[in-house]
Design a protein around this motif. Sequence first.
Motif, PDB file in Angstrom:
ATOM      1  N   ASP A 154       0.588  -3.799  -9.869  1.00  0.00           N
ATOM      2  CA  ASP A 154       1.971  -3.419 -10.151  1.00  0.00           C
ATOM      3  C   ASP A 154       2.768  -3.209  -8.865  1.00  0.00           C
ATOM      4  O   ASP A 154       3.952  -3.544  -8.785  1.00  0.00           O
ATOM      5  CB  ASP A 154       2.011  -2.151 -10.995  1.00  0.00           C
ATOM      6  N   SER A 155       2.118  -2.669  -7.841  1.00  0.00           N
ATOM      7  CA  SER A 155       2.790  -2.470  -6.558  1.00  0.00           C
ATOM      8  C   SER A 155       3.171  -3.801  -5.938  1.00  0.00           C
ATOM      9  O   SER A 155       4.263  -3.955  -5.386  1.00  0.00           O
ATOM     10  CB  SER A 155       1.890  -1.695  -5.598  1.00  0.00           C
ATOM     11  N   LYS A 156       2.281  -4.764  -6.044  1.00  0.00           N
ATOM     12  CA  LYS A 156       2.558  -6.104  -5.495  1.00  0.00           C
ATOM     13  C   LYS A 156       3.741  -6.738  -6.229  1.00  0.00           C
ATOM     14  O   LYS A 156       4.660  -7.273  -5.598  1.00  0.00           O
ATOM     15  CB  LYS A 156       1.323  -6.985  -5.632  1.00  0.00           C
ATOM     16  N   LYS A 157       3.738  -6.648  -7.552  1.00  0.00           N
ATOM     17  CA  LYS A 157       4.849  -7.191  -8.334  1.00  0.00           C
ATOM     18  C   LYS A 157       6.153  -6.481  -7.997  1.00  0.00           C
ATOM     19  O   LYS A 157       7.209  -7.107  -7.911  1.00  0.00           O
ATOM     20  CB  LYS A 157       4.567  -7.067  -9.830  1.00  0.00           C
ATOM     21  N   LYS A 186       0.825  -1.215   0.000  1.00  0.00           N
ATOM     22  CA  LYS A 186       0.000   0.000   0.000  1.00  0.00           C
ATOM     23  C   LYS A 186       0.854   1.257   0.000  1.00  0.00           C
ATOM     24  O   LYS A 186       0.559   2.234  -0.687  1.00  0.00           O
ATOM     25  CB  LYS A 186      -0.931   0.008   1.212  1.00  0.00           C
ATOM     26  N   GLU A 187       1.928   1.242   0.765  1.00  0.00           N
ATOM     27  CA  GLU A 187       2.802   2.412   0.818  1.00  0.00           C
ATOM     28  C   GLU A 187       3.514   2.626  -0.517  1.00  0.00           C
ATOM     29  O   GLU A 187       3.627   3.761  -0.996  1.00  0.00           O
ATOM     30  CB  GLU A 187       3.827   2.263   1.949  1.00  0.00           C
ATOM     31  N   VAL A 188       3.983   1.553  -1.142  1.00  0.00           N
ATOM     32  CA  VAL A 188       4.634   1.649  -2.452  1.00  0.00           C
ATOM     33  C   VAL A 188       3.642   2.163  -3.485  1.00  0.00           C
ATOM     34  O   VAL A 188       3.973   2.989  -4.335  1.00  0.00           O
ATOM     35  CB  VAL A 188       5.243   0.288  -2.869  1.00  0.00           C
ATOM     36  N   LYS A 189       2.410   1.697  -3.389  1.00  0.00           N
ATOM     37  CA  LYS A 189       1.352   2.153  -4.307  1.00  0.00           C
ATOM     38  C   LYS A 189       1.165   3.659  -4.185  1.00  0.00           C
ATOM     39  O   LYS A 189       1.067   4.379  -5.179  1.00  0.00           O
ATOM     40  CB  LYS A 189       0.043   1.435  -3.996  1.00  0.00           C
ATOM     41  N   GLY A 190       1.141   4.153  -2.951  1.00  0.00           N
ATOM     42  CA  GLY A 190       0.976   5.587  -2.739  1.00  0.00           C
ATOM     43  C   GLY A 190       2.193   6.397  -3.155  1.00  0.00           C
ATOM     44  O   GLY A 190       2.064   7.492  -3.712  1.00  0.00           O
ATOM     45  N   LEU A 191       3.395   5.882  -2.900  1.00  0.00           N
ATOM     46  CA  LEU A 191       4.619   6.607  -3.231  1.00  0.00           C
ATOM     47  C   LEU A 191       4.880   6.691  -4.725  1.00  0.00           C
ATOM     48  O   LEU A 191       5.249   7.743  -5.242  1.00  0.00           O
ATOM     49  CB  LEU A 191       5.825   5.936  -2.576  1.00  0.00           C
ATOM     50  N   LEU A 223       1.566   3.549  -8.551  1.00  0.00           N
ATOM     51  CA  LEU A 223       1.319   2.333  -9.322  1.00  0.00           C
ATOM     52  C   LEU A 223      -0.046   1.760  -8.977  1.00  0.00           C
ATOM     53  O   LEU A 223      -0.640   2.109  -7.957  1.00  0.00           O
ATOM     54  CB  LEU A 223       2.395   1.281  -9.013  1.00  0.00           C
ATOM     55  N   SER A 224      -0.515   0.848  -9.820  1.00  0.00           N
ATOM     56  CA  SER A 224      -1.745   0.135  -9.489  1.00  0.00           C
ATOM     57  C   SER A 224      -1.427  -0.886  -8.406  1.00  0.00           C
ATOM     58  O   SER A 224      -0.262  -1.152  -8.098  1.00  0.00           O
ATOM     59  CB  SER A 224      -2.306  -0.566 -10.731  1.00  0.00           C
TER      60      SER A 224
END
Length: 185
Positions: free
Chosen positions: A147-150, A135-140, A143-144
């Motif tokens: 894509d953030s999970k990958k 979730k943090e990577v998605k916000g930073l 990304l979707s």
Amino acid sequence: MAMSCRYAAQSCARQLRSVASSRASAQMLRISSTTRRYNSTEAAAPVNPKIAEIVDQISQLTLLETADLVSTLKSKLNIPDMPVGFAAAAAAPAAAAPSAAAEEAEDAPAAPAEKTLFTLKLQAFDAASKAKVIKEVKGLLGLSLVDSKKFVESAPKMMKENVPKEDAEKIMATMKELGATVVME
């Protein structure tokens, strides 16, 4: 009288072509009737032949050759890499007081330049806090979710480039709280 769709489409296309060709010929007549274009290159000041030759050579380069040329010129002329957002902000003060900068450069001894922009790299993460990290990577990164999970699962991976030191430290602290290991390079 019934007309097939194909025939109707063909006749419409013929009409459009004839109208377009008549408009194009009318525009060519208007353009040719004017003798001088405003803001044309013909009215510009005479160009140095040496510069004209260099411009011709550069215009014939491929994209890769142009990138090599830019990097070579940057290294030869000691031009630092600047992110796009900082270019405008850095250009305004530099243009305002160029003499002050020159005086400071002469007075100060040559000190090693302190690095101000960093690259953040996601090294690892705790399996228990994987969802929070995603979730943090998605916000930073914007990304979707997929894509953030990958992205997180493919760690170690570079997260961001050219990040100011203050922002990089905030991101590192946030990711550390979530259970991820981020390295500033």
